[in-house]
Motif scaffolding. Structure first.
Motif, mmCIF file in Angstrom:
data_model
loop_
_atom_site.group_PDB
_atom_site.id
_atom_site.type_symbol
_atom_site.label_atom_id
_atom_site.label_comp_id
_atom_site.label_asym_id
_atom_site.label_seq_id
_atom_site.Cartn_x
_atom_site.Cartn_y
_atom_site.Cartn_z
ATOM 1 N N GLU A 235 0.840 -1.208 0.000
ATOM 2 C CA GLU A 235 0.000 0.000 0.000
ATOM 3 C C GLU A 235 0.869 1.250 0.000
ATOM 4 O O GLU A 235 0.589 2.225 -0.689
ATOM 5 C CB GLU A 235 -0.913 0.025 1.246
ATOM 6 N N ARG A 236 1.935 1.196 0.796
ATOM 7 C CA ARG A 236 2.829 2.354 0.873
ATOM 8 C C ARG A 236 3.516 2.571 -0.480
ATOM 9 O O ARG A 236 3.644 3.708 -0.948
ATOM 10 C CB ARG A 236 3.870 2.120 1.978
ATOM 11 N N VAL A 237 3.959 1.470 -1.105
ATOM 12 C CA VAL A 237 4.614 1.584 -2.419
ATOM 13 C C VAL A 237 3.648 2.229 -3.401
ATOM 14 O O VAL A 237 4.017 3.171 -4.120
ATOM 15 C CB VAL A 237 5.053 0.198 -2.937
ATOM 16 N N LYS A 238 2.395 1.740 -3.405
ATOM 17 C CA LYS A 238 1.424 2.277 -4.368
ATOM 18 C C LYS A 238 1.186 3.770 -4.155
ATOM 19 O O LYS A 238 1.088 4.532 -5.114
ATOM 20 C CB LYS A 238 0.103 1.500 -4.267
ATOM 21 N N SER A 239 1.105 4.200 -2.893
ATOM 22 C CA SER A 239 0.844 5.634 -2.670
ATOM 23 C C SER A 239 2.074 6.468 -3.024
ATOM 24 O O SER A 239 1.947 7.580 -3.525
ATOM 25 C CB SER A 239 0.352 5.886 -1.248
ATOM 26 N N ALA B 9 2.106 6.754 -6.784
ATOM 27 C CA ALA B 9 1.059 7.655 -7.278
ATOM 28 C C ALA B 9 1.532 9.109 -7.297
ATOM 29 O O ALA B 9 1.157 9.889 -8.174
ATOM 30 C CB ALA B 9 -0.197 7.510 -6.416
ATOM 31 N N LYS B 10 2.408 9.459 -6.344
ATOM 32 C CA LYS B 10 2.931 10.839 -6.309
ATOM 33 C C LYS B 10 3.759 11.145 -7.556
ATOM 34 O O LYS B 10 3.973 12.303 -7.901
ATOM 35 C CB LYS B 10 3.822 11.031 -5.071
ATOM 36 N N SER B 11 4.296 10.098 -8.192
ATOM 37 C CA SER B 11 5.065 10.282 -9.436
ATOM 38 C C SER B 11 4.251 9.869 -10.657
ATOM 39 O O SER B 11 4.819 9.608 -11.727
ATOM 40 C CB SER B 11 6.361 9.458 -9.386
ATOM 41 N N GLN B 12 2.913 9.791 -10.481
ATOM 42 C CA GLN B 12 2.024 9.409 -11.592
ATOM 43 C C GLN B 12 2.374 8.029 -12.137
ATOM 44 O O GLN B 12 2.325 7.776 -13.339
ATOM 45 C CB GLN B 12 2.079 10.457 -12.726
ATOM 46 N N THR C 210 1.839 0.150 -10.333
ATOM 47 C CA THR C 210 2.527 -1.114 -10.573
ATOM 48 C C THR C 210 1.790 -1.906 -11.652
ATOM 49 O O THR C 210 0.572 -1.807 -11.747
ATOM 50 C CB THR C 210 2.586 -1.985 -9.295
ATOM 51 N N PRO C 211 2.466 -2.746 -12.441
ATOM 52 C CA PRO C 211 3.923 -2.869 -12.476
ATOM 53 C C PRO C 211 4.571 -1.637 -13.118
ATOM 54 O O PRO C 211 3.992 -1.053 -14.029
ATOM 55 C CB PRO C 211 4.136 -4.120 -13.342
ATOM 56 N N VAL C 212 5.743 -1.255 -12.621
ATOM 57 C CA VAL C 212 6.415 -0.059 -13.126
ATOM 58 C C VAL C 212 7.304 -0.429 -14.322
ATOM 59 O O VAL C 212 8.119 -1.352 -14.238
ATOM 60 C CB VAL C 212 7.287 0.596 -12.033
ATOM 61 N N GLU C 213 7.103 0.273 -15.424
ATOM 62 C CA GLU C 213 7.959 0.063 -16.593
ATOM 63 C C GLU C 213 9.350 0.606 -16.249
ATOM 64 O O GLU C 213 9.554 1.803 -16.121
ATOM 65 C CB GLU C 213 7.385 0.769 -17.823
ATOM 66 N N THR C 214 10.293 -0.318 -16.054
ATOM 67 C CA THR C 214 11.601 0.017 -15.482
ATOM 68 C C THR C 214 12.683 -0.052 -16.550
ATOM 69 O O THR C 214 12.815 -1.054 -17.252
ATOM 70 C CB THR C 214 11.925 -0.986 -14.345
ATOM 71 N N SER C 215 13.455 1.015 -16.648
ATOM 72 C CA SER C 215 14.536 1.066 -17.645
ATOM 73 C C SER C 215 15.687 0.146 -17.257
ATOM 74 O O SER C 215 15.949 -0.071 -16.072
ATOM 75 C CB SER C 215 15.086 2.495 -17.745
#
Ligand SMILES: [Zn+2]
Ligand SMILES: [Zn+2]
Length: 322
Positions: free
Chosen positions: A71-75, A78-81, A84-89
């Motif tokens: 939950e903390r990760v998701k919030s 969200a602050k960075s728009q 998950t899953p995060v498209e990671t370079s």
């Protein structure tokens, strides 16, 4: 003519010429192309040329991987728009010192799914050939950093000498460790062996131990924790510095705000955090660049302190030839 008057005159002329050639009707729709620009970004560091190379992106379920509540990760995402899953370079860095062409990390090759493995194509798009690479410095022997050493079962960089810290070599290339590893971890060992062993057999591999200069202007800096031999590389030319930090950070949107959050891939979470903390604190007070494997491509920028965490200031785009 005053500057504003001049600017107005130039703009007016431009409007007139656009109006003169504009077609009377809207253009017909075209099929969408849906590909990205070639994945390289180039900048100068003193008299060295640095080319960031994209190996692609991979979607990571970071709410499951980061060592804090989902939950903390998701919030925080969200602050960075982001969600998950995060498209990671997955980024690698090619340094032309003028004397040597040095590649730091190689991407995943065929080891991490179909969205990665684009490093060779992007290296060629950037104007170099794999045969020109003299040295390859691996930050650590995880598959998304070492997998690109091989291409279609052959050494992708046939003329290069590959270097990595002895502690990573001892850990990831050990048959004993492979046999002892949990089933889900065995592919990490197999991937490292398949990527590095052909270079060892060909006499094209040379380990190093800890902090050491590898070529003039590029030194290994031990930043262990993520893996036992995880290494950053300090690139220096004409008073300018860039630290290529490998996996000191995976998820900028979370670990910049709270650097104490570690990730499942860390071999030793305490040491991984200690290395991140030490390096980021030092860099937040300096003009030194960082170049990160998993911050959004090209992953180059500066760090500044921000409350209990850090702010990443991405490199400004440049046209280079001037
Ligand atoms: Zn890693
Ligand atoms: Zn990685």
């Amino acid at each position: 003519m005053k500057p504003y008057t001049l600017l107005f005159a130039v703009l007016s002329a431009a409007v007139v010429s656009i109006t003169a050639v504009a077609p009377p009707q809207a253009l017909a729709s075209a099929p969408m192309v849906k590909t990205q620009a070639p994945g390289y970004f180039r900048m100068m560091l003193g008299s060295f040329e640095v080319t960031a190379l994209s190996d692609g992106t991979v979607k990571l379920p970071v709410d499951q991987l980061l060592k804090t509540s989902p939950e903390r990760v998701k919030s925080m995402l969200a602050k960075s728009q982001l969600s998950t899953p995060v498209e990671t370079s997955v980024n690698a860095f090619l340094i032309n010192t003028g004397d040597k062409l040095v590649l730091i990390d190689t991407g995943a090759g065929a080891l991490f799914g179909p969205t990665l493995g684009n490093l060779l194509a992007n290296l060629k798009a950037s104007g170099y050939q794999p045969e020109q690479v003299d040295e390859i410095y691996i930050t650590h022997l995880h598959p998304d950093h070492a997998g690109g050493l091989m291409s279609n079962g052959a050494m992708a960089f046939p003329n290069a000498i590959v270097r990595a810290d002895q502690r990573d070599v001892d850990f990831w290339l050990s048959e004993d460790n492979l046999n002892k590893a949990a089933e889900g971890d065995k592919d990490f060992f197999k991937g490292a062996m398949a990527s590095v062993n052909p270079y060892i057999k060909a006499g094209h591999f040379k380990a190093f131990s800890g902090n050491t200069e590898l070529v003039p202007g590029i030194s290994a800096v031990s930043t262990h924790g993520h893996t036992a031999g995880h290494t950053s590389y300090l690139v220096q030319s004409d008073g300018q510095k860039m630290l290529v930090i490998g996996d000191l950070i995976h998820v900028g949107a979370v670990q910049l705000d709270d650097p104490s959050v570690t990730i499942a891939f860390d071999s030793d979470t305490k040491a991984a955090y200690a290395s991140r903390h030490k390096v980021f604190d030092a860099l937040a007070n300096s003009s030194e660049w960082i170049a990160a494997a998993h911050l959004s491509f090209p992953g180059i920028g500066h760090l500044r302190k921000d409350g209990k965490g850090y702010r990443f200031i991405a490199v400004n785009y440049n046209g280079l030839k001037s």
